[in-house]
Write an enzyme that holds these catalytic residues in place. Structure first.
Site, PDB file in Angstrom:
ATOM      1  N   GLU A 407      39.525  29.084  34.814  1.00 19.07           N
ATOM      2  CA  GLU A 407      38.259  29.779  34.355  1.00 19.07           C
ATOM      3  C   GLU A 407      37.822  28.909  33.029  1.00 19.07           C
ATOM      4  OE1 GLU A 407      40.868  31.299  35.263  1.00 19.07           O
ATOM      5  OE2 GLU A 407      40.227  32.357  37.231  1.00 19.07           O
ATOM      6  N   GLN A 429      36.361  34.987  40.409  1.00 16.35           N
ATOM      7  CA  GLN A 429      36.620  35.732  41.637  1.00 16.35           C
ATOM      8  C   GLN A 429      36.673  37.272  41.554  1.00 16.35           C
ATOM      9  OE1 GLN A 429      40.573  34.499  43.544  1.00 16.35           O
ATOM     10  NE2 GLN A 429      39.052  33.392  44.797  1.00 16.35           N
ATOM     11  N   ASP A 432      37.522  40.476  36.252  1.00 15.74           N
ATOM     12  CA  ASP A 432      38.772  40.574  35.424  1.00 15.74           C
ATOM     13  C   ASP A 432      39.287  39.294  34.801  1.00 15.74           C
ATOM     14  OD1 ASP A 432      39.911  43.643  36.485  1.00 15.74           O
ATOM     15  OD2 ASP A 432      38.702  42.536  37.611  1.00 15.74           O
ATOM     16  N   HIS A 474      42.109  43.945  38.975  1.00 20.70           N
ATOM     17  CA  HIS A 474      41.030  43.944  39.960  1.00 20.70           C
ATOM     18  C   HIS A 474      39.703  44.987  39.853  1.00 20.70           C
ATOM     19  CE1 HIS A 474      44.028  41.121  41.377  1.00 20.70           C
ATOM     20  NE2 HIS A 474      43.279  40.525  41.794  1.00 20.70           N
TER      21      HIS A 474
END
Ligand SMILES: Cc1ncc(C[n+]2csc(CCOP(=O)(O)OP(=O)(O)O)c2C)c(N)n1
Length: 668
Positions: A407, A429, A432, A474
């Site tokens: 990231e 994605q 978090d 998540h």
């Protein structure tokens, strides 16, 4: 037989493929940063500049690499690369103003030393965190590659910086995407006081190239001809055949990390051996022996350069120190977002939240030919939420890019795309995982326009939120990590109409935008929305329900919880404000409603401490105290991480608490 005198220089300057004027130009180009530095050391002692990171003894690398590139190729230097700036012929007074924090410097007094970029000279300076530079270089190179421009991008790092994750991420992306980035490691023996054997275990850092599937070379960094000639050759082959190359320049830092920190930790014999390898003195001796440089010429170069330094210093000294004008400071945090409002036609279709996001993306890709999407599994797979399904076929894999799991470098690459004239969307994605890309967002993207007027035309999509039984990693709603960082816009829609219009507006906006998409709303909320392209203005709240008794201020899933609770409790005259944008925050709409109802409940899915709900409550108390008929109620989740099991998650979320507090406020 005549005996030849042994050379007085330490390096092998053969083979040599340059004419005399080129050889002398390299000499002069190294002399200039050396003489500037010597002057700066005097100014430092006089307290006229605040800090100095010396590159004395490392000039051959900055100069050689810069000269090997064409002036329209980007270079991303570090704190010891003065020779990059001087070799691009930046007027010296601008550098001096920059170092003195003056208005005429590249950051108008807002950042120090080499922390700035300039599009005019195609130099993109570092942020203090060192590593993020490398991801940015990837993005710049990606833009060149997409446009088939056959250009090289050079980025510098010290050997210390190679221990950062950013180094690994950026090299890996560059390798996977065949990006023409020249990664230049200046291995100068120490990272502050840490010697190389406490920094890494491989023999040479160039050995790491093989691990990335990348060509790598070791270069004698104090030998200007080796640096220049080898880099020229490698750069040319990268232009012909775009790919990354790793260069390890062996050199040494003969002064302190910065002047105050000294060099006591360096063994004397090591230091002495490197004094003998000074890149300028050795090269000068060589040029003398070859009869290319004469004492008169040397004297002339020195006098001319010193005169240039003095003249420019006088110019910078005459400048007023940067003055504080609050409005000017505030106005430079964001770049102007031209308010492009596109209205929609009346043709509507019922779409789920997730389809609205997808439609906005598709239409934005059709509209902006320079728009690139990067994210994990976003291409053929369509992303984990299938929002970009079919995009790779429709827009091509150059624009819809699967990324490795990295990231930080991807956010950096998005920044680089923006620097090089593109627009970028990064799909996290799950929201978090933005923590792995946090540094470049809050330190690079957020601050770059304020620092040196470079915008970050980047949207970061953040599938977020609880209610889906996905546990602590998540399900977070982590908008509060970003709302307090000046320079970031934060959007958090609750309905398909707003999601589509705001996402289109975010893509148009030249500033960095974090776009939160609540996963629990993706497939549960439907709305009739216009089929064609339109935008919704960023920074405007919407009143979902009008009322006189209580105002509920909320956003995201909270809007739906509030509407349900009001209906269930059969409450009347409750006004509901859907914030839609958290930064900028529509305080006008909030305060107007407070003045009308006098009773306020601020609802967030986040835990309360330090949340946007707390900020709004504080602002209302401060600005509208005399209109309040009750304390401002805040409702949020429990002060724990988000749990997984259904009963735990339900207990964590504030739905039940909301109803209790609503009744309490009604009766207050
Ligand atoms: C993320 C981060 N950690 C720590 C620092 C503090 N720091 C600044 S420069 C430096 C040493 C860097 O060493 P190296 O990359 O080898 O470059 P050099 O200074 O030797 O040229 C350190 C520890 C920082 N700026 N950023």
């Amino acid at each position: 037989m005549s005996l030849r005198k042994p050379p007085s220089y330490s390096f092998n300057y053969q083979p040599r493929d340059l004419d005399n004027s080129e050889l002398l130009d390299l000499y002069r180009s190294m002399l200039k940063p050396r003489l500037i530095e010597e002057k700066m050391l005097i100014l430092l002692r006089q307290g006229k500049i605040s800090k100095w990171f010396s590159g004395i003894g490392q000039e051959a690398i900055s100069v050689g690499v810069t000269k090997a590139l064409t002036p329209d190729e980007y270079i991303l230097p570090m704190h010891r690369n003065l020779g990059v700036f001087t070799s691009r012929n930046i007027p010296l007074h601008r550098l001096f103003s920059q170092w003195q924090g003056k208005g005429g410097g590249f950051t108008k007094g807002r950042d120090r030393s080499f922390h700035f970029g300039t599009q005019e000279y195609k130099i993109i300076g570092m942020i203090s965190h060192l590593g993020p530079q490398m991801g940015v270089a990837d993005g710049i190179a990606l833009a060149h590659k997409i446009r088939n421009e056959n250009k090289v991008t050079a980025v510098f790092t010290g050997e210390g910086g190679t221990s950062e994750g950013d180094f690994h991420e950026a090299l890996n992306i560059a390798a996977v995407w065949d990006l023409p980035v020249l990664f230049c490691i200046e291995n100068n023996g120490y990272g502050l006081s840490t010697p190389v054997n406490e920094q890494y275990r491989c023999t040479h850092l160039a050995d790491r190239g093989a691990g990335y599937g990348m060509e790598a070379h070791i270069i004698e960094g104090n030998n200007i001809l080796e640096v220049y000639q080898k880099t020229c050759k490698i750069a040319e082959s990268m232009r012909q055949n775009p790919r990354p190359v790793l260069l390890e320049f062996k050199t040494f830092r003969i002064r302190g990390h910065e002047e105050a920190s000294g060099t006591k930790y360096v063994p004397e014999e090591i230091m002495n051996s490197w004094f003998k390898k000074d890149p300028i003195e050795n090269y000068r001796d060589y040029l003398f022996e070859e009869g290319i440089l004469t004492a008169q010429l040397q004297e002339r170069y020195e006098q001319e350069t010193k005169a240039e330094i003095e003249e420019n210093l006088a110019k910078a000294n005459a400048e007023e120190p940067a003055g504080f004008y609050e409005t000017k400071e505030l106005n430079d945090v964001f770049q102007d977002a031209t308010n492009q409002n596109f209205n929609s036609s009346t043709i509507k279709e019922k779409l789920r939240f997730v389809d609205a996001v997808s439609q906005a993306l598709r239409q934005s890709f059709q509209k902006h030919k320079n728009l690139i999407l990067m994210g994990q599994d976003v291409a053929e797979y369509g992303g984990v939420f299938k929002i970009t399904e079919g995009f790779a076929d429709e827009f091509g894999k150059e624009r819809i890019r699967n990324t490795p799991i990295c990231e930080s470098a991807v956010v950096g690459a998005a920044m680089g795309l923006s620097i090089n004239g593109m627009k970028a969307i990064v799909e996290m994605q799950f929201a978090d995982f933005v923590s792995s890309g946090f540094n470049p967002i809050v330190n690079y993207l957020a601050k770059v326009n304020y620092r040196w007027s470079q915008n970050a035309d980047v949207v970061i999509r953040m599938p977020c939120g609880a209610g889906v039984g996905a546990g602590p990693f998540h399900s977070q709603t982590n908008e509060a990590w970003f709302i307090k960082t000046p320079g970031l816009k934060v959007i958090y829609p609750a309905f398909p109409y707003d999601a589509k219009g705001l996402l289109n507006a975010a893509v148009n906006d030249p500033n960095p935008v974090l776009f939160f998409e609540h996963k629990a709303l993706y497939r549960s909320i439907r709305q009739d929305i216009p089929t064609d392209y339109y935008t919704v203005e960023i920074g405007k709240a919407s009143i979902i329900r009008e009322g006189e008794n209580i105002t509920v201020i909320t956003y995201g899933a909270g809007v739906h919880w509030a509407l349900e609770a009001i209906e269930e409790l059969e409450l009347e005259e409750i006004e509901v404000i859907d914030l839609r944008s958290l930064q900028p925050l529509d305080t006008e709409t909030i305060f107007k409603s407070v003045r009308k109802t006098g009773k306020i409940l601020v609802l967030t899915e986040d835990s309360l401490f330090g949340s946007i709900a707390s900020e709004i409550a504080a602002q209302i108390s401060e600005r509208c105290f005399e209109y309040l008929d009750a304390p401002v109620f805040r409702v949020g989740s429990l002060e724990t991480p988000i749990p997984f099991a259904p009963a735990l998650e339900e207990g964590y979320l504030p739905k039940k608490l909301l109803k209790e507090k609503l009744l309490q406020l009604t009766e207050y």
